[in-house]
Design an enzyme around this catalytic site. Structure first.
Site, PDB file in Angstrom:
ATOM      1  N   ASN A   1       0.869  -1.176   0.000  1.00 18.02           N
ATOM      2  CA  ASN A   1       0.000   0.000   0.000  1.00 18.02           C
ATOM      3  C   ASN A   1       0.907   1.227   0.000  1.00 18.02           C
ATOM      4  OD1 ASN A   1      -1.776   2.053   0.552  1.00 18.02           O
ATOM      5  ND2 ASN A   1      -2.361   1.315   2.587  1.00 18.02           N
ATOM      6  N   TRP A   2       0.948   1.888  -1.133  1.00 18.11           N
ATOM      7  CA  TRP A   2       1.875   3.027  -1.274  1.00 18.11           C
ATOM      8  C   TRP A   2       1.332   4.294  -0.623  1.00 18.11           C
ATOM      9  CZ3 TRP A   2       3.641   2.394  -7.131  1.00 18.11           C
ATOM     10  CH2 TRP A   2       4.334   1.158  -7.240  1.00 18.11           C
ATOM     11  N   LYS A   3       0.079   4.265  -0.213  1.00 17.26           N
ATOM     12  CA  LYS A   3      -0.541   5.423   0.464  1.00 17.26           C
ATOM     13  C   LYS A   3      -0.362   6.686  -0.397  1.00 17.26           C
ATOM     14  CE  LYS A   3       0.011   3.010   4.780  1.00 17.26           C
ATOM     15  NZ  LYS A   3       0.152   3.046   6.236  1.00 17.26           N
TER      16      LYS A   3
ATOM     17  N   HIS B   1      -9.197   0.851   5.369  1.00 25.23           N
ATOM     18  CA  HIS B   1      -7.893   1.063   6.004  1.00 25.23           C
ATOM     19  C   HIS B   1      -8.067   1.997   7.214  1.00 25.23           C
ATOM     20  CE1 HIS B   1      -3.799   2.307   6.717  1.00 25.23           C
ATOM     21  NE2 HIS B   1      -3.436   1.200   6.087  1.00 25.23           N
TER      22      HIS B   1
ATOM     23  N   GLY C   1       2.826   1.941  10.777  1.00 26.96           N
ATOM     24  CA  GLY C   1       3.740   3.061  10.596  1.00 26.96           C
ATOM     25  C   GLY C   1       4.480   3.449  11.873  1.00 26.96           C
TER      26      GLY C   1
ATOM     27  N   GLY D   1       3.036  -1.305   4.251  1.00 22.84           N
ATOM     28  CA  GLY D   1       3.052   0.138   4.002  1.00 22.84           C
ATOM     29  C   GLY D   1       4.455   0.613   3.693  1.00 22.84           C
ATOM     30  N   GLY D   2       5.125   1.154   4.692  1.00 22.00           N
ATOM     31  CA  GLY D   2       6.446   1.770   4.517  1.00 22.00           C
ATOM     32  C   GLY D   2       7.439   0.926   3.740  1.00 22.00           C
TER      33      GLY D   2
ATOM     34  N   GLU E   1      -6.438   4.403   8.251  1.00 17.71           N
ATOM     35  CA  GLU E   1      -6.256   5.832   7.972  1.00 17.71           C
ATOM     36  C   GLU E   1      -7.530   6.417   7.359  1.00 17.71           C
ATOM     37  OE1 GLU E   1      -2.618   5.280   5.791  1.00 17.71           O
ATOM     38  OE2 GLU E   1      -1.686   4.646   7.668  1.00 17.71           O
TER      39      GLU E   1
ATOM     40  N   SER F   1       3.800  -2.542  10.221  1.00 18.38           N
ATOM     41  CA  SER F   1       5.266  -2.584  10.377  1.00 18.38           C
ATOM     42  C   SER F   1       5.887  -3.927  10.010  1.00 18.38           C
ATOM     43  CB  SER F   1       5.669  -2.169  11.797  1.00 18.38           C
ATOM     44  OG  SER F   1       5.270  -0.842  12.045  1.00 18.38           O
TER      45      SER F   1
HETATM   46  P1  PGA Z   1       3.185  -0.043   7.661  1.00 15.65           P
HETATM   47  O1  PGA Z   1       1.697   0.174   7.096  1.00 15.65           O
HETATM   48  O2  PGA Z   1       3.711  -1.299   7.039  1.00 15.65           O
HETATM   49  O3  PGA Z   1       3.927   1.196   7.248  1.00 15.65           O
HETATM   50  O4  PGA Z   1       3.045  -0.158   9.153  1.00 15.65           O
HETATM   51  C1  PGA Z   1       0.833  -0.915   6.978  1.00 15.65           C
HETATM   52  C2  PGA Z   1      -0.475  -0.455   6.380  1.00 15.65           C
HETATM   53  O5  PGA Z   1      -0.924   0.661   6.670  1.00 15.65           O
HETATM   54  O6  PGA Z   1      -1.106  -1.189   5.589  1.00 15.65           O
END
Ligand code: PGA
Length: 249
Positions: free
Chosen positions: A9-11, A94, A172, A233-234, A96, A212
């Site tokens: 997920n590149w957000k 998600h 994150g 994510g990251g 967020e 993470s």
């Molecule tokens: P992260 O994000 O790997 O940066 O913790 C995971 C996600 O939001 O899907």
């Protein structure tokens, strides 16, 4: 056999040039796992990413969509718009989206219905916050998120649903649920599915872990029997790290 999936997920990262260069790097990675690989760029880069990856085995997916087919919803994107640029899978719910854009279970139920009506696959995210975990309420929270958004669905559409357990406190933050915490929750989710739909749905639904996940912890998390992959994510923003995670399955 359940689908094994690693989705990045590149957000809200990467403009067009950065998207092109990440895709170029992704294409150079060598792959030693059978897992399905997906990446979710921002809306503006979906078409480009789809075109650039259409001959690869990486699926391009969307991070979100609206529940309406079309109309006066400024700034939103519909299922049919995603389909028109080749996108067949969408991440919904998600944390967020829930936290910053006030998406509720009720709204998410409508989004899930819209995606399924358009024959899309849904990666449905949910997870508890830190205070829920500390107060021992995490299973109740997760159960209600799943029930409220998904338990109106008929058994046969579950083949188009992938679940993603993402404890909010691990997203994150660098803090990961331990492999045991992930396994316990995934087993609980599978039991919840079993109680409602029976073993066929429970055993065939993939449950991804997110929060993470990094090259250094992926193999241990993925080794747990009820963890069927990850939502990253990251670490998905660097091709080498992402493929180290893909290859950890
Ligand atoms: P992260 O994000 O790997 O940066 O913790 C995971 C996600 O939001 O899907």
């Amino acid at each position: 056999m359940r689908r094994q999936i690693v989705a990045g997920n590149w957000k809200m990262n990467n403009d067009l040039t950065e998207t092109e260069s990440l895709i170029t790097d992704l294409k150079k990675q060598s792959r030693s796992s059978e897992a399905e690989v997906m990446v979710a760029p921002t809306f503006t880069n979906l078409w480009h990413a789809y075109e650039a990856l259409r001959l690869s085995d990486i699926e391009v997916i969307a991070q979100n969509m609206h529940f309406a087919e079309s109309g006066a919803y400024t700034g939103e994107v519909s299922a049919s718009m995603l389909l028109s640029v080749g996108i067949q899978t969408v991440i919904l719910g998600h944390s967020e989206r829930r936290a910053y854009f006030k998406e509720t279970d009720e709204m998410l139920a409508k989004k899930v219905d819209a995606a399924l009506k358009n024959n899309m696959t849904v990666i449905f995210c949910f997870g508890e916050e830190l205070n829920d975990r500390k107060s021992g309420n995490h299973e109740n929270i997760v159960e209600s998120q799943i029930k409220n958004a998904l338990f109106h669905l008929d058994e046969q559409v579950w083949s188009s649903i992938v679940l993603a357990y993402e404890p909010v406190w691990a997203i994150g933050t660098g803090e990961t649920a331990s492999p045991e915490q992930a396994q316990d929750m995934h087993a609980f989710i599978r039991k919840t599915l079993n109680d409602k739909y029976g073993s066929k749905v429970a055993e065939s639904t993939s449950i991804l872990y997110g929060g993470s996940v990094k090259p250094g912890n992926a193999a241990e998390i993925f080794s747990k029997p009820d963890v069927d992959g990850g939502l990253i994510g990251g670490a998905a923003l660097k091709a080498e790290d992402f493929f180290a995670i893909v290859n950890a399955i």
